[in-house]
Motif scaffolding. Structure first.
Motif, PDB file in Angstrom:
ATOM      1  N   VAL A 365      24.418  13.427   4.401  1.00 36.83           N
ATOM      2  CA  VAL A 365      23.739  12.151   4.180  1.00 36.83           C
ATOM      3  C   VAL A 365      23.278  11.560   5.512  1.00 36.83           C
ATOM      4  CG1 VAL A 365      24.008   9.783   3.325  1.00 36.83           C
ATOM      5  CG2 VAL A 365      25.020  11.699   2.057  1.00 36.83           C
ATOM      6  N   ALA A 366      24.139  11.620   6.516  1.00 41.00           N
ATOM      7  CA  ALA A 366      23.776  11.090   7.840  1.00 41.00           C
ATOM      8  C   ALA A 366      22.559  11.823   8.399  1.00 41.00           C
ATOM      9  CB  ALA A 366      24.962  11.216   8.801  1.00 41.00           C
ATOM     10  N   SER A 367      22.500  13.134   8.189  1.00 47.17           N
ATOM     11  CA  SER A 367      21.352  13.914   8.673  1.00 47.17           C
ATOM     12  C   SER A 367      20.068  13.481   7.993  1.00 47.17           C
ATOM     13  CB  SER A 367      21.588  15.406   8.436  1.00 47.17           C
ATOM     14  OG  SER A 367      22.670  15.883   9.204  1.00 47.17           O
ATOM     15  N   LYS A 368      20.139  13.211   6.683  1.00 47.46           N
ATOM     16  CA  LYS A 368      18.934  12.806   5.946  1.00 47.46           C
ATOM     17  C   LYS A 368      18.472  11.410   6.352  1.00 47.46           C
ATOM     18  CE  LYS A 368      19.540  15.792   1.911  1.00 47.46           C
ATOM     19  NZ  LYS A 368      18.235  16.472   2.042  1.00 47.46           N
ATOM     20  N   ILE A 369      19.421  10.517   6.631  1.00 43.60           N
ATOM     21  CA  ILE A 369      19.041   9.178   7.092  1.00 43.60           C
ATOM     22  C   ILE A 369      18.419   9.268   8.481  1.00 43.60           C
ATOM     23  CG2 ILE A 369      19.922   6.910   7.749  1.00 43.60           C
ATOM     24  CD1 ILE A 369      22.057   7.243   5.577  1.00 43.60           C
ATOM     25  N   LEU A 370      19.012  10.088   9.345  1.00 45.33           N
ATOM     26  CA  LEU A 370      18.469  10.267  10.688  1.00 45.33           C
ATOM     27  C   LEU A 370      17.043  10.824  10.626  1.00 45.33           C
ATOM     28  CD1 LEU A 370      20.251  11.604  13.824  1.00 45.33           C
ATOM     29  CD2 LEU A 370      18.076  12.607  13.175  1.00 45.33           C
TER      30      LEU A 370
END
Length: 801
Positions: A365-370
């Motif tokens: 999820v953090a990768s997609k937000i980034l």
């Protein structure tokens, strides 16, 4: 115009070194240049890089700890000691565990294995597991992909009388555990020449030290899987190991590997690093994220196809559940960030937390937000019962997230990681202060340029250079992955011939482009949304990777688009719509869901306020009215003057009354990227470009028809229209010009011809000049095709800038 998503950077290339490689090795210029950009300039080095049969694997006994570990394992096998393999729950750890199980089977050892639960136990060795091992009679533990930091745990194992051999590849801490043997190429005293092995690579080196030439080549499949999944650099020895492993996978010795490949959609033939990275690795990792890594281990260690297929189907189901869970959390996270955007700027560091969020997927999820916001991102799951928050962080170049966490260490229960990614846990009561502390820390580090993602292209080339033989020779650079990426090529000014959406939910895009007479198809995965922003015959710049499309026995080059830009203004032809307002609403609803378009960047302009009533209420779009004096002015209460400079997309509902108004409009919308033409054509009365012959005809008619006492202007107009075939609108312009030149006078609805007019030339009348400009504008905007309109508007923009 379409802005690229990334800032493109082009590698420099030593032209002389490239020519030398081309001539001495007899390779295409494109391949020679790519080798040089990767630092491979000498012919012997290039030959060795391309022909991996010339590369040898390093001697496993060069790795510190192997000399101690091998006799200890042999002693345990010969004396029937019970051995525990202790692994990790990610794809590298599971691959390492599976490889070590294969070794134990081959040695006929007495063994068992253990992998901790991701969310319930977490990474690393745990004392409760060591205690259970002791109770089970374990006297030797071999760790894989873990253990180099387990100082206290290995000390506890020693107290229990258990020897521990650590095989790991993570960064060693300053204080090392006192294990029986430490095998890790990154140990400061280790002379092993290659430091980039994955955990499974280190395990394989230990296995090959034990078995020598009898080490099965099939085990390299596991090495390839773990190395690619763990994003290890595909250079040096990794490149050799992975290439051989991928070759083995084509006719795999592991039923589970074959089952996974087929369930991931692989067609028999060569297995690529991409097949592994996007087909196998996510399914292996899904087990640890959604259930337990033992589910993945069951697949890789299966000995019969029936069991392997059943286990692979379970992994596929877990992966689909994982994808849905990630989508749900991402959607919720985006809603929270958008709420922040609505009241102010997005913070430098994003911290998003939610109750019940699965901590096994927060890193994804953090990768997609980034990817969307391009700033350091932390995503945490909150345990509502205990208040504990566990999370993962992903960062951008220039911001060391591990250093940032260290700055907040008194707020954290645990943390670890490296500059680009990290994990942490803390109590929910510290969460607000934690976020504030991170953003305060970022103020001195992050500058505006840090928030612009970059994309590295290795070479600029022409479409004609990307031929089938060249792409086939590029395969000599494989396998591609971390440290050895697929070559990225920059193409400029290619003509867009055709484009269409494809795939489920139209998520992808297929383009047909032409350059120098060469035509090729290009696929843009995940970029289907920009379909609305493409226009026929646009000139596109692309960063691409080259591949081969095989279909029905035919092979042809195909490009895979990494990023796209259109450097010039675009014009979209929707002239003469049945319902302009409805068409604009339809286009806006699509565009406002595109990451390339933001609220406030869309505007509509017309000559009448009434046209704007149905448009002005649409969120995210401003409404404007043409004005003779000012050019444009806000047409609704929601529109503000300072919004004009933010407008990038303009919808034209009506043509202005004069070119001067049009130019004032263009100067007001100074940052236009695209213009949608929705004005009517059929209802517009034609005006002609000024012609001396036409004016002479009208003047002769007036002198003949209008007597000394004058005549009704309306009657004169009707007669001119019927007898000379001129539109009413054109007649008005001619009469205005004659009036300015004092050829005629007009009062109270009557017209009189001046018997002794001045001898001023037609061109001296301002209204004559204005008519010429207006006729040119309307001829272009009403009747010309898009390329001519685009060229004209571009010239206008240059003139008013």
């Amino acid at each position: 115009m379409l802005q690229s998503k990334y800032q493109w950077k082009l590698s420099s290339c030593d032209a002389e070194a490239s020519r030398r490689l081309e001539q001495q090795l007899g390779i295409p210029p494109l391949l020679a240049s790519l080798l040089v950009t990767r630092g491979i300039k000498h012919p012997e080095e290039a030959s060795r890089f391309m022909d991996q049969s010339l590369l040898d694997q390093h001697d496993p006994y060069q790795m510190s700890g192997v000399k101690e570990a091998v006799p200890r394992i042999r002693q345990a096998v010969e004396s029937g000691e019970r051995i525990l393999i202790y692994g990790d729950y990610d794809a590298d750890g599971v691959s390492s565990t599976a490889l070590m199980i294969e070794l134990m089977r081959r040695l006929k050892a007495s063994y068992e294995f253990y992998i901790p639960h991701r969310s319930k136990e977490g990474y690393g060795l745990h004392n409760h597991a060591l205690k259970q091992a002791h109770e089970n009679g374990i006297s030797l533990i071999i760790t894989v992909d873990t253990g180099i930091s387990a100082v206290e745990q290995i000390s506890y194992a020693s107290e229990l009388g258990i020897d521990v051999i650590v095989t790991d590849h993570h960064e060693p801490p300053l204080k090392l555990p006192e294990a029986y043997a430490l095998i890790n190429p990154k140990l400061p005293y280790c002379p092993y020449p290659f430091k980039g092995l994955a955990g499974v690579g280190v395990a394989y080196k230990l296995a090959s030290a034990l078995l020598g030439e009898d080490t099965p080549d099939a085990w390299l499949e596991l090495v390839a899987l773990g190395t690619i999944a763990d994003l290890m650099p595909l250079i040096d020895e990794n490149r050799v190991l992975v290439r051989k492993g991928l070759k083995q996978m084509t006719e795999s010795s592991f039923p589970g590997m074959s089952a996974l490949l087929h369930i991931a959609g692989w067609n028999p033939g060569e297995v690529s690093a991409t097949n592994v990275a996007f087909g196998l690795a996510p399914r292996i990792n899904a087990a640890g994220r959604m259930s337990h890594a033992f589910e993945a281990l069951d697949v890789l260690t299966a000995t019969h196809m029936e069991a392997a297929e059943a286990a692979a189907e379970k992994l596929d189901l877990l992966n689909r559940e994982r994808q849905q869970l990630v989508d749900d959390i991402v959607r919720e996270a985006f809603e929270r960030i958008e709420a922040i955007e609505a009241v102010g700027p997005v913070p430098n560091v994003l911290v998003v937390a939610g109750e019940g969020w699965n901590v096994g997927v927060v890193g994804i999820v953090a990768s997609k937000i980034l990817e969307r916001y391009y700033r350091p991102t932390l995503v945490l799951g909150i345990n509502s019962a205990t208040g504990e928050c566990k999370g993962s962080a992903r960062s951008i170049p220039g911001f060391d997230i591990y250093e940032a966490l260290t700055h907040c260490d008194e707020l954290l229960d645990h943390y670890g990681g490296h500059p680009a990614a990290a994990g942490m846990s803390l109590h929910v009561s510290h969460l607000e202060e934690f976020e504030q502390r991170l953003n305060d820390f970022s103020q001195a580090i992050l500058k505006p340029e840090h928030f612009i993602p970059s994309l590295q292209a290795e070479l600029e080339c022409r479409l004609g250079e990307i031929t089938l033989p060249v792409i086939e020779q590029l395969a000599q650079l494989e396998p591609f992955g971390m440290g050895n990426p697929s070559p990225r090529l920059l193409l400029r000014e290619a003509e867009l011939l055709d484009y269409r959406q494809m795939g489920k939910d139209s998520k992808h895009l297929k383009l047909t482009i032409r350059q120098d007479g060469n035509v090729m198809e290009a696929v843009a995965f995940g970029k289907g949304e920009i379909y609305t922003l493409l226009s026929p015959e646009a000139r596109v710049n692309l960063v691409v990777e080259a591949g081969i499309n095989e279909w029905n026995g035919r092979r042809k080059p195909q490009l895979f688009i990494q990023d796209i830009s259109i450097p010039d203004l675009q014009v979209f032809d929707y002239r003469d719509p049945l319902d302009p307002g409805m068409k604009i609403e339809e286009l806006c609803s699509k565009m406002l869901n595109i990451s390339y378009c933001s609220a406030g960047s869309l505007a509509v302009v017309s000559t009448r306020r009434a046209d704007l009533l149905s448009i002005g209420h649409l969120p995210g779009i401003s409404a404007w009215v043409y004005d003779k004096e000012r050019g444009i002015y806000p047409g609704s209460a929601e529109s503000e003057w300072d919004e004009a400079v933010t407008v990038k997309t303009l919808f034209v509902m009506e043509l202005p009354e004069s070119p001067d108004i049009w130019n004032k409009m263009l100067s007001g919308f100074a940052n236009l990227e695209r213009v949608f033409l929705l004005h009517p054509r059929s209802s517009v009365e034609v005006i002609e470009a000024p012609s001396r012959e036409r004016f002479k005809q009208v003047y002769v008619f007036l002198r003949k028809y209008v007597g000394p006492d004058g005549c009704s202007e309306e009657q004169v107009i009707v007669n001119i229209m019927s007898r000379l075939g001129i539109t009413r609108r054109m007649v008005y312009f001619i009469l205005d010009i004659f009036t300015e030149l004092d050829f005629v006078s007009r009062t109270e609805g009557r017209i009189m011809v001046n018997p002794e007019p001045s001898k001023r030339p037609l061109e001296s009348a301002q209204s004559y000049q204005a008519l010429g400009l207006l006729a040119e504008m309307e001829q272009i905007l009403l009747y010309e095709e898009v390329p001519q309109i685009t060229e004209w508007i571009t010239c206008q923009l240059q003139g008013v800038s």
